[in-house]
Design an enzyme around this catalytic site. Structure first.
Site, PDB file in Angstrom:
ATOM      1  N   GLU A  31       0.989  -1.363  -0.225  1.00  0.00           N
ATOM      2  CA  GLU A  31       0.162   0.010  -0.031  1.00  0.00           C
ATOM      3  C   GLU A  31       0.793   1.326   0.121  1.00  0.00           C
ATOM      4  O   GLU A  31       1.821   1.182   1.125  1.00  0.00           O
ATOM      5  CB  GLU A  31      -0.785   0.012   1.147  1.00  0.00           C
ATOM      6  CG  GLU A  31      -1.686   1.014   1.049  1.00  0.00           C
ATOM      7  CD  GLU A  31      -2.323   1.253   0.408  1.00  0.00           C
ATOM      8  OE1 GLU A  31      -2.186   2.673  -0.242  1.00  0.00           O
ATOM      9  OE2 GLU A  31      -2.978   1.014  -0.446  1.00  0.00           O
ATOM     10  N   THR A  41     -11.261   4.201  -1.827  1.00  0.00           N
ATOM     11  CA  THR A  41     -12.656   3.546  -0.956  1.00  0.00           C
ATOM     12  C   THR A  41     -12.797   4.377  -0.009  1.00  0.00           C
ATOM     13  O   THR A  41     -13.971   4.423   0.454  1.00  0.00           O
ATOM     14  CB  THR A  41     -11.802   2.358  -0.213  1.00  0.00           C
ATOM     15  OG1 THR A  41     -10.897   0.988  -0.854  1.00  0.00           O
ATOM     16  CG2 THR A  41     -12.195   1.168   1.030  1.00  0.00           C
ATOM     17  N   HIS A  49     -24.725  -1.215  -4.707  1.00  0.00           N
ATOM     18  CA  HIS A  49     -25.877  -0.331  -6.267  1.00  0.00           C
ATOM     19  C   HIS A  49     -26.765  -1.940  -6.297  1.00  0.00           C
ATOM     20  O   HIS A  49     -26.273  -3.207  -6.300  1.00  0.00           O
ATOM     21  CB  HIS A  49     -25.253  -0.310  -7.437  1.00  0.00           C
ATOM     22  CG  HIS A  49     -25.018   1.591  -7.111  1.00  0.00           C
ATOM     23  ND1 HIS A  49     -25.425   2.821  -6.889  1.00  0.00           N
ATOM     24  CD2 HIS A  49     -23.176   1.879  -6.698  1.00  0.00           C
ATOM     25  CE1 HIS A  49     -24.450   3.752  -7.076  1.00  0.00           C
ATOM     26  NE2 HIS A  49     -23.381   2.876  -6.572  1.00  0.00           N
ATOM     27  N   VAL A 172       5.159   2.081  -4.913  1.00  0.00           N
ATOM     28  CA  VAL A 172       5.502   1.351  -6.688  1.00  0.00           C
ATOM     29  C   VAL A 172       6.224   1.775  -6.937  1.00  0.00           C
ATOM     30  O   VAL A 172       5.701   2.693  -7.910  1.00  0.00           O
ATOM     31  CB  VAL A 172       4.460   0.211  -6.659  1.00  0.00           C
ATOM     32  CG1 VAL A 172       6.047  -0.438  -8.023  1.00  0.00           C
ATOM     33  CG2 VAL A 172       4.456  -1.374  -6.504  1.00  0.00           C
ATOM     34  N   SER A 337     -17.726   3.191  -9.981  1.00  0.00           N
ATOM     35  CA  SER A 337     -19.190   2.709  -9.330  1.00  0.00           C
ATOM     36  C   SER A 337     -20.066   2.096 -10.997  1.00  0.00           C
ATOM     37  O   SER A 337     -19.397   1.940 -11.803  1.00  0.00           O
ATOM     38  CB  SER A 337     -19.787   4.025  -9.504  1.00  0.00           C
ATOM     39  OG  SER A 337     -21.572   3.373  -8.947  1.00  0.00           O
TER      40      SER A 337
END
Length: 426
Positions: A31, A41, A49, A172, A337
């Site tokens: 991360e 997030t 949904h 990274v 989404s």
């Protein structure tokens, strides 16, 4: 040597790590930020949904419906706050009423259950705060609200508890292909891995570029939100949408699992994934547009504004496929989404692809994918008394507005991956 390295610990990376932790694999999660769930997030609408919006036949439609169906059970296993409150898409004109019928038909093709078309009067009976100008609505009872960052944290915790390793602050910088394995160069060191998964969210194209691919291009889009005080939390009981357009699902008004009201987002193209600032023009647009649905929203009750950047790309569908020039690298990109809604199904789908790519998935003899969390304010008086008798720290309230106790803080510190904001607290 790791068997699998997942780049990115948003909700997709965390759920994939949890899924893979069932198997006899050595797993690494990298991360870039100093905590999990720090990208899209943590800055989204927190909506599960139903699945009527994606085009039938797309990966997005398939995984949205599957993920929505899986989410309640998953949240129960991980003790994450979830509420199936349903949603409404509103129509204000004859043209939009026709759009509702299109969405209804699309939802039926996608396998969404319990969809209903309502008149304006029926919609206002269910939601009295809706505008008198509402002519009709599409009701989707299977839609829900969830705690997205809580889901990510819980998934990451269970993955780590089952043997995965998490390295935060590990952006990274490069990927080196040595034939039978990769070397991933990061800010925290170099790591060898047989397989890689690109779950880098809005930075996914950067990972793709590192391995010499440019199949898709990012199309960063910022969405801005209001978060209102809990005194406004019961203004509506469903997630209230407007008819979708090319810019997205439009400005919504919705309750949250924490009892607040969330309003937003807009959609503004930006030139970088870190353009998460709120703007006067953006917030004015959100306020004006949302009042078309619910005129009585009191924005004086706003306690927080925030913005997130969507992981949009030049491709309309989710990108979940092996890299063309690196057969042991799996891309999971363009998860816009309904990415949160689809997340549980994306994890399962990706695990299947990794198996097709050569990973051997042998179940461990022991695996515990469950997590329990004490929420002091939700306990009965008897349960609170019993807990305090067992551990007096639960009787010391740290935050009175949310009734957070010292015991809960201590529990967070001693979790497998304590939030960085709590590191070092005694």
């Amino acid at each position: 040597m790791f068997d699998v390295t997942i780049i990115g610990c948003g909700v997709i990376g965390a759920l994939l790590a949890r899924k893979l932790s069932q198997y006899d694999l050595r797993i690494l999660i990298l991360e870039r930020e100093n905590d999990v769930a720090m990208g899209t997030t943590k800055a989204n609408s927190a909506i599960v949904h139903a699945g009527y919006d994606p085009e039938p036949g797309t990966l997005m439609s398939k995984l949205n419906v599957q993920g929505s169906e899986q989410m309640e059970k998953l949240c129960r296993e991980l003790d994450v706050e979830y509420r199936r409150c349903g949603s409404m898409v509103l129509a204000f004109s004859a043209e939009e009423t026709a759009t509702l019928k299109t969405l209804y038909d699309r939802g039926i093709k996608n396998g969404v259950k319990e969809l209903r078309l309502l008149s304006g009067e029926e919609a206002r009976t269910m939601e009295p705060a809706l505008a008198e100008t509402v002519r009709g609505a599409l009701l989707a009872p299977t839609a829900a609200i969830v705690d997205p960052w809580g889901l990510c944290l819980a998934a990451a915790e269970t993955a780590v508890r089952n043997g995965a390793e998490l390295k935060r602050g590990s952006a990274v910088a490069g990927v080196e292909d040595l034939g039978d394995h990769y070397v991933v160069h990061t800010a925290s060191g170099n790591y060898e891995s047989r397989y890689l998964v690109n779950c880098a969210g809005v930075h996914g194209h950067e990972i793709s570029a590192m391995v010499g691919e440019s199949e898709w291009m990012p199309k960063h889009s910022r969405g801005e939100y209001y978060l209102l005080d809990k005194s406004s939390g019961d203004l509506v009981n469903h997630v209230i949408f407007q008819c979708p357009s090319v810019l997205g699902k439009g400005v919504l008004v919705a309750p949250t699992v924490h009892g607040n009201l969330i309003v937003g987002p807009n959609a503004v193209d930006v030139d970088a994934p870190d353009r998460r600032e709120n703007t006067l023009a953006g917030m004015e647009f959100v306020a004006e547009t949302s009042r078309r649905s619910v005129p009585s929203i009191d924005f004086r009750q706003s306690i927080r504004n925030f913005a997130g950047v969507r992981a949009n790309t030049s491709e309309s569908d989710f990108i979940i496929r092996p890299a063309k020039n690196m057969p042991r690298l799996l891309h999971i990109a363009g998860i816009k989404s309904p990415g949160l809604s689809a997340a549980p199904a994306i994890a399962e789908y990706a695990a299947g692809l990794l198996e097709d790519m050569g990973i051997v998935l042998e179940k461990k003899d022991e695996w515990n994918g469950r997590r329990e969390q004490i929420r002091f304010k939700q306990l009965s008086d008897e349960e609170k008394a019993a807990l305090i008798a067992k551990d007096p720290r639960y009787g010391r309230v740290i935050c009175r507005c949310e009734t957070i106790t010292e015991g809960e803080i201590v529990a967070a510190i001693h979790s497998p991956i304590p939030p960085c904001s709590l590191d070092g607290i005694k």
